[in-house]
Design a protein around this motif. Structure first.
Motif, PDB file in Angstrom:
ATOM      1  N   LYS A 192     -12.818  10.046  16.616  1.00 14.40           N
ATOM      2  CA  LYS A 192     -12.152  11.135  17.328  1.00 14.40           C
ATOM      3  C   LYS A 192     -12.690  12.505  16.896  1.00 14.40           C
ATOM      4  CE  LYS A 192      -7.822   8.543  17.872  1.00 14.40           C
ATOM      5  NZ  LYS A 192      -6.361   8.525  17.588  1.00 14.40           N
ATOM      6  N   THR A 193     -13.777  12.498  16.150  1.00 16.28           N
ATOM      7  CA  THR A 193     -14.347  13.733  15.609  1.00 16.28           C
ATOM      8  C   THR A 193     -15.643  14.077  16.329  1.00 16.28           C
ATOM      9  OG1 THR A 193     -13.454  13.169  13.427  1.00 16.28           O
ATOM     10  CG2 THR A 193     -15.163  14.851  13.493  1.00 16.28           C
ATOM     11  N   ASP A 194     -15.867  15.353  16.568  1.00 19.16           N
ATOM     12  CA  ASP A 194     -17.132  15.788  17.155  1.00 19.16           C
ATOM     13  C   ASP A 194     -18.253  15.575  16.143  1.00 19.16           C
ATOM     14  OD1 ASP A 194     -15.962  16.599  19.523  1.00 19.16           O
ATOM     15  OD2 ASP A 194     -15.605  18.652  18.812  1.00 19.16           O
ATOM     16  N   LEU A 195     -19.322  14.952  16.582  1.00 17.21           N
ATOM     17  CA  LEU A 195     -20.473  14.684  15.722  1.00 17.21           C
ATOM     18  C   LEU A 195     -21.710  15.324  16.333  1.00 17.21           C
ATOM     19  CD1 LEU A 195     -19.855  10.870  15.028  1.00 17.21           C
ATOM     20  CD2 LEU A 195     -19.099  12.814  13.634  1.00 17.21           C
ATOM     21  N   THR A 196     -22.618  15.735  15.500  1.00 19.23           N
ATOM     22  CA  THR A 196     -23.842  16.377  15.981  1.00 19.23           C
ATOM     23  C   THR A 196     -25.034  15.446  15.799  1.00 19.23           C
ATOM     24  OG1 THR A 196     -24.186  17.382  13.795  1.00 19.23           O
ATOM     25  CG2 THR A 196     -22.982  18.679  15.421  1.00 19.23           C
ATOM     26  N   PRO A 197     -26.102  15.631  16.570  1.00 21.59           N
ATOM     27  CA  PRO A 197     -27.279  14.772  16.451  1.00 21.59           C
ATOM     28  C   PRO A 197     -28.117  15.074  15.218  1.00 21.59           C
ATOM     29  CG  PRO A 197     -27.661  16.431  18.122  1.00 21.59           C
ATOM     30  CD  PRO A 197     -26.222  16.562  17.711  1.00 21.59           C
ATOM     31  N   GLU A 198     -27.739  16.115  14.476  1.00 17.87           N
ATOM     32  CA  GLU A 198     -28.462  16.470  13.255  1.00 17.87           C
ATOM     33  C   GLU A 198     -27.466  16.850  12.173  1.00 17.87           C
ATOM     34  OE1 GLU A 198     -29.603  21.029  14.425  1.00 17.87           O
ATOM     35  OE2 GLU A 198     -30.688  19.402  15.420  1.00 17.87           O
ATOM     36  N   GLY A 199     -27.890  16.750  10.924  1.00 19.77           N
ATOM     37  CA  GLY A 199     -27.000  17.042   9.806  1.00 19.77           C
ATOM     38  C   GLY A 199     -27.227  16.045   8.679  1.00 19.77           C
ATOM     39  N   PHE A 200     -26.398  16.132   7.655  1.00  9.80           N
ATOM     40  CA  PHE A 200     -26.519  15.280   6.478  1.00  9.80           C
ATOM     41  C   PHE A 200     -25.281  14.397   6.353  1.00  9.80           C
ATOM     42  CE2 PHE A 200     -29.611  18.449   5.907  1.00  9.80           C
ATOM     43  CZ  PHE A 200     -30.488  18.089   4.902  1.00  9.80           C
ATOM     44  N   ILE A 201     -25.498  13.112   6.152  1.00  7.71           N
ATOM     45  CA  ILE A 201     -24.396  12.160   5.988  1.00  7.71           C
ATOM     46  C   ILE A 201     -24.426  11.639   4.555  1.00  7.71           C
ATOM     47  CG2 ILE A 201     -23.380   9.995   6.737  1.00  7.71           C
ATOM     48  CD1 ILE A 201     -24.987  10.345   9.377  1.00  7.71           C
ATOM     49  N   ILE A 202     -23.377  11.905   3.793  1.00  5.71           N
ATOM     50  CA  ILE A 202     -23.321  11.447   2.401  1.00  5.71           C
ATOM     51  C   ILE A 202     -22.591  10.115   2.326  1.00  5.71           C
ATOM     52  CG2 ILE A 202     -22.603  11.969   0.045  1.00  5.71           C
ATOM     53  CD1 ILE A 202     -22.670  14.922   0.719  1.00  5.71           C
ATOM     54  N   ILE A 203     -23.245   9.140   1.705  1.00  3.65           N
ATOM     55  CA  ILE A 203     -22.638   7.835   1.425  1.00  3.65           C
ATOM     56  C   ILE A 203     -22.423   7.748  -0.086  1.00  3.65           C
ATOM     57  CG2 ILE A 203     -22.893   5.331   1.589  1.00  3.65           C
ATOM     58  CD1 ILE A 203     -22.758   6.660   4.320  1.00  3.65           C
ATOM     59  N   GLY A 204     -21.204   7.461  -0.496  1.00  2.00           N
ATOM     60  CA  GLY A 204     -20.864   7.491  -1.916  1.00  2.00           C
ATOM     61  C   GLY A 204     -21.179   6.213  -2.669  1.00  2.00           C
ATOM     62  N   ASN A 205     -21.042   6.300  -3.973  1.00  2.00           N
ATOM     63  CA  ASN A 205     -21.231   5.168  -4.875  1.00  2.00           C
ATOM     64  C   ASN A 205     -20.298   4.018  -4.519  1.00  2.00           C
ATOM     65  OD1 ASN A 205     -19.908   3.962  -7.621  1.00  2.00           O
ATOM     66  ND2 ASN A 205     -22.123   4.133  -7.830  1.00  2.00           N
ATOM     67  N   GLU A 206     -20.761   2.791  -4.735  1.00  2.00           N
ATOM     68  CA  GLU A 206     -20.013   1.596  -4.354  1.00  2.00           C
ATOM     69  C   GLU A 206     -18.611   1.545  -4.957  1.00  2.00           C
ATOM     70  OE1 GLU A 206     -24.394   0.274  -4.428  1.00  2.00           O
ATOM     71  OE2 GLU A 206     -23.102   1.615  -5.567  1.00  2.00           O
ATOM     72  N   ALA A 207     -18.454   2.033  -6.174  1.00  2.00           N
ATOM     73  CA  ALA A 207     -17.157   1.948  -6.859  1.00  2.00           C
ATOM     74  C   ALA A 207     -16.391   3.264  -6.854  1.00  2.00           C
ATOM     75  CB  ALA A 207     -17.365   1.482  -8.303  1.00  2.00           C
ATOM     76  N   ARG A 208     -17.104   4.381  -6.990  1.00  2.00           N
ATOM     77  CA  ARG A 208     -16.445   5.673  -7.187  1.00  2.00           C
ATOM     78  C   ARG A 208     -16.409   6.549  -5.944  1.00  2.00           C
ATOM     79  NH1 ARG A 208     -20.066   5.094 -11.242  1.00  2.00           N
ATOM     80  NH2 ARG A 208     -21.389   6.728 -10.374  1.00  2.00           N
ATOM     81  N   GLY A 209     -17.153   6.191  -4.924  1.00  2.00           N
ATOM     82  CA  GLY A 209     -17.215   7.041  -3.741  1.00  2.00           C
ATOM     83  C   GLY A 209     -18.094   8.261  -3.991  1.00  2.00           C
TER      84      GLY A 209
END
Length: 258
Positions: A192-209
């Motif tokens: 339900k959020t507006d997303l852009t075709p460019e930008g940075f996506i952060i994926i966190g650590n498996e245990a700590r986020g």
């Protein structure tokens, strides 16, 4: 016949210390090796079963490195796999410096201390699938040239640029101000959020986020809702695996571009 020196050198590349010392890594399996042969990686040597060499003769015509026919027993001695897969290649590690300015109009994955080799390899494969050209890893993320990572990429490492940096400083010093999305348990529903075709996506650590240091750089907090969101239910998982989360998020970003 392989010499003891060759065997010792190839098996030493399983360890990060010797990979860095020699600026080399190993890759195994027909799909991975053929993809690397067709990429801009410098394949130094190939150790393969005679049948594989014959089958890939046309591709090997353009290979300038050594080609060493090996027996099944010899391949087993140099392989990092429980069941060796016909071919192993010795490859030079890229030493390309990243120009951050090139990332301004890209969708970029940022990995915060991803520790599992399978997760990193799978995320690289996901990036390849969704046309994401760059991944920036924290300094403490698993080494991209770890044999288990290379194996999990299934050749995608030949098409995705993976770099390492101190992420806090890297994001702070970018020559432009991108939108920075963070996958978190507390955030806006990604669907339900507006997303852009460019930008940075952060994926966190498996245990700590995502670490506290990086959270301050996030401009948009994203949450992947559970099917039973908002309800206390023992059948609902606490969180998603990092690579699964990456796949869902990348897929949703790309879906918006259709």
């Amino acid at each position: 016949m392989l010499s003891k020196t060759q065997i010792k050198h190839l098996t030493s590349l399983r360890q990060k210390k010797y990979r860095e010392e020699n600026a080399q890594f190993i890759a195994e399996g027909s799909k991975t090796v053929t993809d690397l042969l067709e990429s801009n990686f410098n394949v130094l040597s190939i150790y393969a079963m005679p049948g594989w060499i014959k089958e890939n003769d046309a591709l090997l015509q353009n290979h300038n490195g050594g080609i060493f026919p090996v027996t099944e027993g010899e391949l087993s001695r140099i392989s990092n796999l429980t069941t060796p897969n016909q071919v192993l290649a010795q490859i030079e590690i890229h030493n390309h410096k990243l120009d951050p300015a090139k990332l301004e109009h890209e969708l970029v994955l940022v990995l915060d201390d991803i520790s599992d080799p399978g997760n990193l390899g799978t995320i690289i494969r996901i990036a390849d699938w969704f046309g994401i050209n760059y991944i920036i890893c924290s300094e403490f993320s698993v080494d991209v040239y770890n044999p288990k990572v290379i194996q999990a990429t299934m050749g995608s490492v030949s098409r995705v640029n993976v770099h390492y940096a101190f992420l806090g400083g890297f994001l702070k010093e970018l020559p432009f101000k991108p939108k920075v999305y963070g996958t978190m348990l507390e955030g806006e529903n990604i669907y339900k959020t507006d997303l852009t075709p460019e930008g940075f996506i952060i994926i966190g650590n498996e245990a700590r986020g995502i670490s506290n240091d990086l959270q301050q750089h996030i401009t948009h907090r994203l949450h992947i809702p559970a099917y039973k969101e908002g309800k206390i239910d023992q059948g609902t998982a606490e969180s998603l695996n990092a690579s699964v989360a990456a796949a869902l998020v990348c897929g949703e970003f790309r879906r918006r571009m259709l």
